[in-house]
Motif scaffolding. Structure first.
Motif, PDB file in Angstrom:
ATOM      1  N   TYR A  66       0.974 -15.393  -8.595  1.00  0.00           N
ATOM      2  CA  TYR A  66      -0.627 -14.804  -8.203  1.00  0.00           C
ATOM      3  C   TYR A  66       0.061 -14.409  -6.420  1.00  0.00           C
ATOM      4  O   TYR A  66       0.436 -13.037  -6.961  1.00  0.00           O
ATOM      5  CB  TYR A  66      -2.051 -15.582  -7.875  1.00  0.00           C
ATOM      6  CG  TYR A  66      -2.464 -16.071  -9.165  1.00  0.00           C
ATOM      7  CD1 TYR A  66      -3.175 -15.000 -10.029  1.00  0.00           C
ATOM      8  CD2 TYR A  66      -1.866 -17.328 -10.139  1.00  0.00           C
ATOM      9  CE1 TYR A  66      -3.988 -15.126 -11.517  1.00  0.00           C
ATOM     10  CE2 TYR A  66      -2.532 -17.189 -11.117  1.00  0.00           C
ATOM     11  CZ  TYR A  66      -2.946 -16.300 -12.030  1.00  0.00           C
ATOM     12  OH  TYR A  66      -3.799 -16.493 -13.017  1.00  0.00           O
ATOM     13  N   ALA A  67       0.800 -14.816  -5.657  1.00  0.00           N
ATOM     14  CA  ALA A  67       0.687 -14.278  -4.529  1.00  0.00           C
ATOM     15  C   ALA A  67       2.069 -13.598  -4.807  1.00  0.00           C
ATOM     16  O   ALA A  67       2.005 -12.215  -4.603  1.00  0.00           O
ATOM     17  CB  ALA A  67       1.239 -15.577  -3.738  1.00  0.00           C
ATOM     18  N   LEU A  68       3.032 -13.523  -5.887  1.00  0.00           N
ATOM     19  CA  LEU A  68       4.173 -12.774  -6.256  1.00  0.00           C
ATOM     20  C   LEU A  68       3.335 -11.549  -6.807  1.00  0.00           C
ATOM     21  O   LEU A  68       3.859 -10.010  -6.407  1.00  0.00           O
ATOM     22  CB  LEU A  68       4.693 -12.960  -7.139  1.00  0.00           C
ATOM     23  CG  LEU A  68       5.972 -12.509  -7.594  1.00  0.00           C
ATOM     24  CD1 LEU A  68       7.470 -12.130  -6.279  1.00  0.00           C
ATOM     25  CD2 LEU A  68       6.952 -13.431  -8.314  1.00  0.00           C
ATOM     26  N   ALA A  69       2.749 -11.350  -7.787  1.00  0.00           N
ATOM     27  CA  ALA A  69       1.578  -9.899  -7.951  1.00  0.00           C
ATOM     28  C   ALA A  69       1.102  -9.727  -6.702  1.00  0.00           C
ATOM     29  O   ALA A  69       1.328  -8.510  -7.070  1.00  0.00           O
ATOM     30  CB  ALA A  69       1.048 -10.681  -9.033  1.00  0.00           C
ATOM     31  N   GLU A  70       0.626 -10.362  -6.300  1.00  0.00           N
ATOM     32  CA  GLU A  70      -0.378  -9.518  -5.358  1.00  0.00           C
ATOM     33  C   GLU A  70       1.013  -8.936  -4.128  1.00  0.00           C
ATOM     34  O   GLU A  70       1.532  -7.070  -4.297  1.00  0.00           O
ATOM     35  CB  GLU A  70      -1.229 -10.403  -3.687  1.00  0.00           C
ATOM     36  CG  GLU A  70      -1.121  -9.121  -3.392  1.00  0.00           C
ATOM     37  CD  GLU A  70      -2.721 -10.435  -2.356  1.00  0.00           C
ATOM     38  OE1 GLU A  70      -2.863  -9.941  -1.420  1.00  0.00           O
ATOM     39  OE2 GLU A  70      -1.894 -11.717  -2.022  1.00  0.00           O
ATOM     40  N   GLY A  71       1.801  -9.496  -4.615  1.00  0.00           N
ATOM     41  CA  GLY A  71       3.355  -8.224  -3.121  1.00  0.00           C
ATOM     42  C   GLY A  71       3.933  -7.681  -3.837  1.00  0.00           C
ATOM     43  O   GLY A  71       3.659  -6.696  -3.470  1.00  0.00           O
ATOM     44  N   PHE A  72       3.547  -6.776  -4.938  1.00  0.00           N
ATOM     45  CA  PHE A  72       3.909  -6.224  -6.017  1.00  0.00           C
ATOM     46  C   PHE A  72       2.859  -4.795  -5.323  1.00  0.00           C
ATOM     47  O   PHE A  72       3.302  -3.927  -5.167  1.00  0.00           O
ATOM     48  CB  PHE A  72       4.016  -5.675  -7.251  1.00  0.00           C
ATOM     49  CG  PHE A  72       5.918  -6.957  -7.477  1.00  0.00           C
ATOM     50  CD1 PHE A  72       6.866  -6.646  -6.659  1.00  0.00           C
ATOM     51  CD2 PHE A  72       5.529  -7.855  -9.037  1.00  0.00           C
ATOM     52  CE1 PHE A  72       7.786  -7.707  -8.099  1.00  0.00           C
ATOM     53  CE2 PHE A  72       6.767  -8.794  -9.142  1.00  0.00           C
ATOM     54  CZ  PHE A  72       7.734  -8.514  -8.159  1.00  0.00           C
ATOM     55  N   VAL A  73       1.216  -4.904  -5.691  1.00  0.00           N
ATOM     56  CA  VAL A  73       0.967  -3.941  -5.715  1.00  0.00           C
ATOM     57  C   VAL A  73       0.173  -4.422  -3.573  1.00  0.00           C
ATOM     58  O   VAL A  73      -0.046  -2.963  -3.347  1.00  0.00           O
ATOM     59  CB  VAL A  73      -0.846  -4.463  -6.557  1.00  0.00           C
ATOM     60  CG1 VAL A  73      -0.531  -4.495  -7.669  1.00  0.00           C
ATOM     61  CG2 VAL A  73      -1.251  -5.686  -5.683  1.00  0.00           C
ATOM     62  N   SER A  74       0.038  -4.729  -3.331  1.00  0.00           N
ATOM     63  CA  SER A  74       0.067  -4.356  -1.643  1.00  0.00           C
ATOM     64  C   SER A  74       0.316  -3.391  -1.009  1.00  0.00           C
ATOM     65  O   SER A  74       0.006  -2.923  -0.711  1.00  0.00           O
ATOM     66  CB  SER A  74       0.301  -6.282  -1.238  1.00  0.00           C
ATOM     67  OG  SER A  74      -1.019  -6.993  -1.576  1.00  0.00           O
ATOM     68  N   PRO A  75       1.594  -3.674  -0.839  1.00  0.00           N
ATOM     69  CA  PRO A  75       1.945  -2.616  -0.183  1.00  0.00           C
ATOM     70  C   PRO A  75       1.587  -0.613  -0.772  1.00  0.00           C
ATOM     71  O   PRO A  75       2.255   0.289   0.211  1.00  0.00           O
ATOM     72  CB  PRO A  75       3.808  -2.771  -0.105  1.00  0.00           C
ATOM     73  CG  PRO A  75       4.013  -3.618  -0.958  1.00  0.00           C
ATOM     74  CD  PRO A  75       3.000  -4.481  -1.568  1.00  0.00           C
ATOM     75  N   LEU A  76       1.000  -0.840  -2.023  1.00  0.00           N
ATOM     76  CA  LEU A  76       0.695   0.387  -2.117  1.00  0.00           C
ATOM     77  C   LEU A  76      -0.673   0.832  -2.279  1.00  0.00           C
ATOM     78  O   LEU A  76      -0.927   2.069  -3.577  1.00  0.00           O
ATOM     79  CB  LEU A  76       2.149   0.719  -3.812  1.00  0.00           C
ATOM     80  CG  LEU A  76       3.107   0.598  -3.928  1.00  0.00           C
ATOM     81  CD1 LEU A  76       3.136   0.175  -5.646  1.00  0.00           C
ATOM     82  CD2 LEU A  76       3.975   1.566  -3.547  1.00  0.00           C
ATOM     83  N   MET A  77      -1.577  -0.013  -1.893  1.00  0.00           N
ATOM     84  CA  MET A  77      -2.305   0.566  -2.092  1.00  0.00           C
ATOM     85  C   MET A  77      -3.168   1.258  -1.833  1.00  0.00           C
ATOM     86  O   MET A  77      -4.358   1.839  -1.970  1.00  0.00           O
ATOM     87  CB  MET A  77      -3.752  -0.973  -1.943  1.00  0.00           C
ATOM     88  CG  MET A  77      -3.353  -2.303  -2.398  1.00  0.00           C
ATOM     89  SD  MET A  77      -3.636  -2.299  -4.108  1.00  0.00           S
ATOM     90  CE  MET A  77      -4.977  -1.134  -4.613  1.00  0.00           C
ATOM     91  N   ASP A  78      -2.545   1.662  -1.249  1.00  0.00           N
ATOM     92  CA  ASP A  78      -3.021   3.057  -0.388  1.00  0.00           C
ATOM     93  C   ASP A  78      -3.512   4.156  -1.187  1.00  0.00           C
ATOM     94  O   ASP A  78      -4.281   5.277  -1.502  1.00  0.00           O
ATOM     95  CB  ASP A  78      -2.087   3.732   0.813  1.00  0.00           C
ATOM     96  CG  ASP A  78      -2.557   2.644   1.676  1.00  0.00           C
ATOM     97  OD1 ASP A  78      -3.674   2.381   2.068  1.00  0.00           O
ATOM     98  OD2 ASP A  78      -1.460   3.420   3.204  1.00  0.00           O
ATOM     99  N   THR A  79      -2.320   3.926  -2.574  1.00  0.00           N
ATOM    100  CA  THR A  79      -2.408   5.163  -3.388  1.00  0.00           C
ATOM    101  C   THR A  79      -2.123   4.715  -4.622  1.00  0.00           C
ATOM    102  O   THR A  79      -2.903   5.449  -5.922  1.00  0.00           O
ATOM    103  CB  THR A  79      -1.042   6.258  -3.229  1.00  0.00           C
ATOM    104  OG1 THR A  79      -0.051   4.701  -3.985  1.00  0.00           O
ATOM    105  CG2 THR A  79      -0.512   6.716  -2.275  1.00  0.00           C
ATOM    106  N   LEU A  80      -2.575   3.518  -4.517  1.00  0.00           N
ATOM    107  CA  LEU A  80      -2.330   2.757  -6.488  1.00  0.00           C
ATOM    108  C   LEU A  80      -3.808   2.853  -6.747  1.00  0.00           C
ATOM    109  O   LEU A  80      -4.114   2.502  -8.144  1.00  0.00           O
ATOM    110  CB  LEU A  80      -1.508   1.291  -6.134  1.00  0.00           C
ATOM    111  CG  LEU A  80      -2.243   0.801  -7.506  1.00  0.00           C
ATOM    112  CD1 LEU A  80      -0.891   0.819  -8.696  1.00  0.00           C
ATOM    113  CD2 LEU A  80      -1.044  -0.550  -7.472  1.00  0.00           C
ATOM    114  N   ALA A  81      -4.932   2.156  -6.116  1.00  0.00           N
ATOM    115  CA  ALA A  81      -6.375   1.981  -6.717  1.00  0.00           C
ATOM    116  C   ALA A  81      -7.095   3.487  -7.289  1.00  0.00           C
ATOM    117  O   ALA A  81      -7.448   3.239  -8.396  1.00  0.00           O
ATOM    118  CB  ALA A  81      -7.009   1.905  -5.447  1.00  0.00           C
ATOM    119  N   GLU A  82      -6.338   4.336  -6.570  1.00  0.00           N
ATOM    120  CA  GLU A  82      -6.870   6.032  -6.928  1.00  0.00           C
ATOM    121  C   GLU A  82      -5.825   6.061  -8.005  1.00  0.00           C
ATOM    122  O   GLU A  82      -6.718   6.809  -8.885  1.00  0.00           O
ATOM    123  CB  GLU A  82      -7.027   7.317  -5.570  1.00  0.00           C
ATOM    124  CG  GLU A  82      -6.797   7.987  -5.900  1.00  0.00           C
ATOM    125  CD  GLU A  82      -8.584   8.171  -6.299  1.00  0.00           C
ATOM    126  OE1 GLU A  82      -8.855   8.917  -6.918  1.00  0.00           O
ATOM    127  OE2 GLU A  82      -9.395   7.328  -6.472  1.00  0.00           O
TER     128      GLU A  82
END
Length: 204
Positions: free
Chosen positions: A146-162
């Protein structure tokens, strides 16, 4: 008041109102936040409650109770969902809220595995983990895949959520159905290697 009482009991407030930050209130706020970030959840599913799974080794998860309707009847099969927390939540309110936040994210696009057979992908688990850790930052329980999965998305959250919100709205896809090509098209900065990994079934 015990830890368990604080999760479920309302009480008189200073302004004479009668309420408390119980688990259902946290769930309401988490769901409102999630829908703001990622778009409306699938309202074909109804959250009917929160319960504790007391079995040894249990994990927090969504559970689909037996409604007594045969699953091969697509017009009448159950779309009721229960959030199951672990017994740790009974003595640790922070862990209870942390587990709850993660499972609330899965209510965006639930799957009744007995009927639909779909597993979450790395994107869905990464977003759920990012959400739980950002909303309950005082928790310090997270580890493993789960920590690994979060590590993939965290740097991209400025655009990934939208991006996820738009893909769900414009393409009519569940989070677990999003393809690598769509992620790269909608999310600036998403490279091919990351998009491929995020769209694989989660094996945590």
């Amino acid at each position: 008041m015990s830890a368990l009482d604080s999760l479920f009991l309302t009480r008189l407030q200073g302004d004479s109102s009668h309420w408390a930050m119980t688990l259902p209130i946290y769930a309401s706020r988490f769901l409102a936040d999630i829908e703001h970030l990622f778009g409306p959840r699938d309202h074909a599913f109804t959250l009917v409650g929160i319960e504790i799974d007391s079995m040894p080794g249990a994990c927090p998860r969504l559970w689909y109770p037996d409604s007594g309707i045969a699953p091969d009847d697509p017009e009448r099969r159950s779309r009721h969902v229960v959030i199951r927390l672990t017994s740790h939540a009974l003595t640790d309110p922070v862990r209870a809220r942390w587990q709850l936040a993660h499972e609330c994210f899965h209510l965006v696009d639930p799957w009744n595995k007995q009927v639909d057979g779909r597993l979450a992908n790395w994107l869905e688990e990464g977003l759920a983990t990012w959400f739980q850790n950002s909303r309950v930052p005082e928790a310090a329980y997270h580890e493993g895949q789960y920590a690994l999965a979060e590590g993939f998305v965290s740097p991209l959250m400025d655009t990934l959520a939208e991006a996820v919100k738009l893909i769900r709205q414009e393409c009519g896809l569940r989070v677990s159905e999003i393809t690598p090509g769509l992620l790269q098209d909608y999310c600036l900065g998403m490279n091919e290697e990351t998009s491929q990994r995020l769209c694989q079934p989660f094996d945590g």
